[in-house]
Write a protein that holds these residues in place. Structure first.
Motif, PDB file in Angstrom:
ATOM      1  N   ASN A   1     -23.794  11.654   7.477  1.00 25.90           N
ATOM      2  CA  ASN A   1     -24.829  12.350   8.781  1.00 25.90           C
ATOM      3  C   ASN A   1     -23.647  13.273   9.271  1.00 25.90           C
ATOM      4  N   GLN A   2     -23.080  14.371   8.328  1.00 19.99           N
ATOM      5  CA  GLN A   2     -22.280  15.333   8.955  1.00 19.99           C
ATOM      6  C   GLN A   2     -23.070  16.467   9.094  1.00 19.99           C
TER       7      GLN A   2
ATOM      8  N   VAL B   1     -36.367  13.427   8.894  1.00 18.66           N
ATOM      9  CA  VAL B   1     -35.293  13.107   7.786  1.00 18.66           C
ATOM     10  C   VAL B   1     -34.092  12.718   8.340  1.00 18.66           C
ATOM     11  N   GLU B   2     -33.497  11.442   8.491  1.00 22.55           N
ATOM     12  CA  GLU B   2     -32.255  11.220   9.111  1.00 22.55           C
ATOM     13  C   GLU B   2     -31.218  10.841   8.295  1.00 22.55           C
TER      14      GLU B   2
ATOM     15  N   THR C   1     -27.349  16.295  16.876  1.00 22.52           N
ATOM     16  CA  THR C   1     -26.598  15.628  17.992  1.00 22.52           C
ATOM     17  C   THR C   1     -25.700  14.361  17.476  1.00 22.52           C
ATOM     18  N   GLN C   2     -24.872  14.015  18.503  1.00 22.93           N
ATOM     19  CA  GLN C   2     -24.086  12.764  18.243  1.00 22.93           C
ATOM     20  C   GLN C   2     -24.947  11.620  17.746  1.00 22.93           C
ATOM     21  N   GLN C   3     -26.340  11.545  18.193  1.00 16.19           N
ATOM     22  CA  GLN C   3     -27.173  10.417  17.960  1.00 16.19           C
ATOM     23  C   GLN C   3     -27.579  10.405  16.438  1.00 16.19           C
ATOM     24  N   ARG C   4     -28.027  11.646  16.398  1.00 15.97           N
ATOM     25  CA  ARG C   4     -28.819  11.904  14.974  1.00 15.97           C
ATOM     26  C   ARG C   4     -28.514  13.176  14.402  1.00 15.97           C
TER      27      ARG C   4
END
Lengths: 235, 235
Positions: free
Chosen positions: B42-43, B35-36, B112-115
């Motif tokens: 996305n914090q 679940v993205e 992470t920074q990406q996800r």
């Protein structure tokens, strides 16, 4: 972007203001109301078979929230209001989409020409809230006996004992005679301690439940109801 | 009308098509995904404390449904597909607001920074579905031990036994070695009998799971997997 939700109905509840609403559905069995389907969704067939279920999920959308007010963390009352958790680790209504999910007991289904809907109890929803979905509760899918509920694992205890202050005895005797169910609801709501986490001990709090305005004051863990007045019907 | 919902995230799932998706969350533990959260949601802070919970509710909105197709009654597979119940007595996705409510097991949280998001299992959601809310599962509020679930009271039994057809033995041995978890997922999905209620006994069915195209054929209550092929990565 997802399509906008249609309002399929309206929730009629005894809670006329946010203050005093139980902090989760099912906490106060006496909190009963009516879920009314609105056109074009008020078709009796749409409820066929629902009467076989004991509980239903209501999905609703708070329509009084300022969406700009969303923050990534909130301070749940369960943690005393002074510790922050992620908004997605809480069920706070102050969240990106102000969707509420309430599990309520299903009462009688009513499908007359005037009204299509059903009675419920265990509400934690503001009167007049727009309904966006109804789903049956499936015990084998929804009742997990091995789930762990983090900081909110246990049911909150009733926080306050409720007494009637000397000056309100006559009013409350009258209410207890006229509407004993409302009297019980008022007691249950105050027992849950609706006060904000940082409360002044000597303050008098006012709460609107059903047709009544109620005030109470706390001395340590005892809440004294100081008045009950019936609101103008047109409120 | 309620405000439109914002898409807060996206659900990555092994189910690439509707056929074969379990008919409720939690039925197939092997159905795992991610679940993205999407910007601006996305914090990492928004997930603080979620790791203490074992299960979460996902609210999502099917984005492939023709809204005009809504009818007041549906024919749930649980009743053999030949009996109608009200749409609000079912959890069919063909409903006024195509909102799904899935209870899934929570795995690792990844920030992470990406996800930014978390692993889940027990999915019953199509890959790529827009997410509109996440709520923690509260055992004391959500797990009712006295609830009655109408026509869907009991957990559906697995309908089929799964075997490998002679011509697919080599393919499946290879898969079992390379990706045993996918092999189990394929078996579980077919066991649930994804065929529509009125099926032709001699038909071959195709199903896409993860990176694989699978075919099977049934002889009475035994499903024989007849082929497994890895899809083009760009599939």
């Amino acid at each position: 972007m997802p399509e906008p939700c249609q309002q399929i109905g309206i929730i009629h509840s005894p809670f006329k203001q946010k203050f005093g609403i139980p902090r989760q559905a099912g906490l106060i069995a006496e909190a009963s109301g009516f879920v009314e389907l609105l056109p074009p969704y008020n078709q009796p067939e749409a409820l066929t078979g629902l009467e076989e279920f004991s509980h239903v999920w209501l999905l609703w959308q708070a329509n009084t929230i300022n969406r700009d007010g969303w923050k990534p963390t909130v301070r749940p009352p369960r943690l005393g209001g002074n510790q922050r958790v992620g908004v997605f680790a809480s069920r706070s209504i102050f969240r990106p989409n102000a969707i509420g999910q309430s599990l309520v007991s299903l009462g009688d289904i009513v499908t007359t020409q005037q009204r299509c809907g059903f009675n419920v109890s265990g509400l934690d929803i503001l009167d007049g809230t727009p309904l966006i979905d109804i789903k049956p509760y499936l015990p084998w899918a929804d009742a997990l006996d091995d789930a762990v509920g983090g900081f909110a694992h246990d049911k909150p205890e009733s926080q306050l004992k409720v007494r009637v202050a000397q000056e309100a005895v006559a009013q409350l005797e009258l209410l207890r005679e006229r509407d004993p169910q409302m009297m019980r609801l008022i007691e249950r709501v105050i027992e849950q301690d609706p006060r904000p986490a940082f409360h002044q001990s000597d303050r008098q709090y006012g709460i609107s439940i059903g047709e009544y305005d109620v005030t109470f004051r706390c001395i340590e863990l005892i809440a004294h109801i100081t008045s009950v007045a019936q609101m103008d019907e047109k409120g």
